[in-house]
Each structure stands twice: as structure tokens, then as C-alpha cells.
Design an enzyme around this catalytic site. Structure first.
Site, short mmCIF file in Angstrom:
data_model
loop_
_atom_site.label_atom_id
_atom_site.label_comp_id
_atom_site.label_asym_id
_atom_site.label_seq_id
_atom_site.Cartn_x
_atom_site.Cartn_y
_atom_site.Cartn_z
N LEU A 65 0.87 -1.17 0.00
CA LEU A 65 0.00 0.00 0.00
C LEU A 65 0.91 1.22 0.00
CD1 LEU A 65 -2.70 -0.90 2.71
CD2 LEU A 65 -2.96 -1.03 0.22
N ASP A 66 0.50 2.30 -0.64
CA ASP A 66 1.27 3.53 -0.60
C ASP A 66 1.46 3.99 0.84
OD1 ASP A 66 1.20 3.45 -3.35
OD2 ASP A 66 -0.39 4.96 -3.53
N LYS A 67 2.50 4.76 1.08
CA LYS A 67 2.79 5.25 2.42
C LYS A 67 1.57 5.93 3.05
CE LYS A 67 5.77 8.48 4.96
NZ LYS A 67 6.94 9.39 4.90
N THR A 69 -1.61 5.60 2.33
CA THR A 69 -2.85 4.82 2.32
C THR A 69 -3.01 4.04 3.62
OG1 THR A 69 -2.70 4.60 -0.08
CG2 THR A 69 -4.16 3.08 1.05
N ARG A 168 -5.02 6.73 -7.29
CA ARG A 168 -4.65 8.15 -7.23
C ARG A 168 -4.49 8.73 -8.63
NH1 ARG A 168 0.49 7.77 -3.50
NH2 ARG A 168 0.43 10.06 -3.66
#
Length: 230
Positions: A65-67, A69, A168
Site C-alpha cells: 500500500l502507498d505510504k 494509504t 490516485r
């Protein structure tokens, strides 16, 4: 039964675990994997220190997961479980549902089909580009809100593919960047938490093959934000 633990002053919650896997609730602002440019504690560090797992050099963490998120992430406890779960992701048999707060008023529902690749001249940024990897995202509107006199919309999102920054990038492409996303939404979103939550996940258990699902509530930081909107 869930257990709350601390890492880098952020809570990591164990939603479920057995002999094969653990399902964690990652807080926003926490990097998942270590890397040459990462100078802070990561989810990988926490998994190694608290679950004692070290598989394939990534502590059994099956996906990223993105930082910024928040939400559900799978950790395999052995190599067989890791390989089985990764194969499910590659074959698109894992179903994921996100909630996002996006700027403006998108159509009530839709499907975004647009290829994603590296943004020209921006190594850390992705974009819809000719020749990019195929990417598909479906969504439906859940609630329209006003934040600081500006229109935002809460949407339920189902990515059909798993490209980096896919949700995103696709919502920026649609003209509705996500609340708190400075990279794709600009300076207007600075100082805000990223409102993107991996809220539900369904997959086949790597040992029993039984279909299992997990769901979490919105984190309190984002829930309070919605409570204060009109």
C-alpha cells in the site's frame, strides 16, 4: 481478536492471524517495505520484530500500500502461503475495495480504463501515458460533502488491476484528485491526511482454499473529518 501494537508512534492492528497468514490494518503515513531511500521505520521492520517472519527478504508482506494509504494488508507466515497469495494477486482473484474522498463531483458511478506508466520527467510520479500498462478502476458515489467550503465526494472504489498509484492516478486523470494527495492533487491538499483506505479484501485462504473476507471501519482521523463536513 484484534491486537493493537505501536510502531513509530503509529498503531498497527492485527485483524486476524493463524498459522499461515496475518491480516494487518496499516495506518496512513507508514512505509510498507524498506528501501535505499527509506530512512524511517517500516511495516516490514514491525513484522520482523513482532511476528518473527522473514520471507523472500520482505517479511512475508504479500502486496504493498502507498505510504499515505490506510487499511488492510496481507502477511504470509511461510513461503508456500506467500507464493499462493501472490499468485492470487497476479491472477486478479483477490477482490479489494477502497474508500476515497475525491475533489469535486464525479459522475454517480463509472469505470476508468486508462494505461499507467512513469510520468515523463518525474521518477516518483505515475500518469496515464500512451504505452503504459493496462489499468482499470470502477467506482460508485456514496456521499457528497463540503470541506472548507469546497466540494468533495466519498466514493467506493474497486481496482481491477494493481498498478502503482493506480487509484490516485486514475482519479487525477478524471479531474477529481484524492483529498490529501499532494503528489497528484497539488498544494491545495498539503497538510491533510490522504483519504484513501483499503477497506475490504477477499481471497482464498492459502491452505484451506476457503474464501475469506475482512472489513475495517474508517480510521478515526478520517471518520472525524466526515463528521465535520456538511
Amino acid at each position: 481478536m484484534s491486537t493493537a501494537c505501536e510502531n513509530n508512534q503509529r498503531k498497527i492492528e492485527i485483524i486476524y492471524q493463524d498459522q499461515a497468514l496475518a491480516v494487518l490494518n496499516k495506518p496512513g503515513g507508514l512505509v510498507v517495505l524498506r528501501g535505499p531511500t527509506v530512512r524511517e521505520k517500516t511495516l516490514q521492520d514491525w513484522v520482523e520484530n513482532n511476528l518473527g517472519i522473514d520471507i523472500a527478504g520482505r517479511a512475508g508482506i504479500v502486496h504493498r500500500l502507498d505510504k499515505g494509504t490506510w487499511g488492510l494488508i496481507l502477511v504470509a507466515k511461510n513461503q508456500q502461503a506467500f507464493d499462493t497469495l501472490q499468485r492470487q494477486f497476479k491472477e486478479r482473484r483477490v477482490e479489494k475495495t477502497y474508500w476515497a474522498l475525491v475533489r469535486g463531483r464525479p459522475p454517480i458511478e463509472g469505470e476508468i480504463v486508462a494505461p499507467i506508466g512513469r510520468s515523463p520527467g518525474r521518477r516518483l510520479k505515475f500518469a496515464v501515458v500512451p504505452g503504459g500498462k493496462a489499468a482499470k478502476t470502477s467506482y460508485r458515489v456514496m456521499k457528497e460533502v463540503i470541506v472548507n467550503s469546497e466540494e468533495y465526494t466519498l466514493v467506493e472504489v474497486r481496482p481491477k488491476t494493481g498498478r502503482t498509484h493506480q487509484i490516485r492516478v486514475h482519479f487525477q486523470y478524471l479531474g477529481h484528485p484524492i483529498f490529501g494527495d499532494v503528489l497528484y492533487g497539488g498544494r491545495k491538499e498539503r497538510g491533510r491526511p490522504l483519504f484513501l483506505v483499503a477497506k475490504e479484501i477477499s481471497f482464498a485462504h492459502p491452505e484451506t482454499r476457503e474464501e475469506i473476507s475482512f472489513r475495517i471501519d474508517l480510521p478515526k482521523e478520517l471518520k472525524s473529518l466526515l463528521a465535520n463536513t456538511s
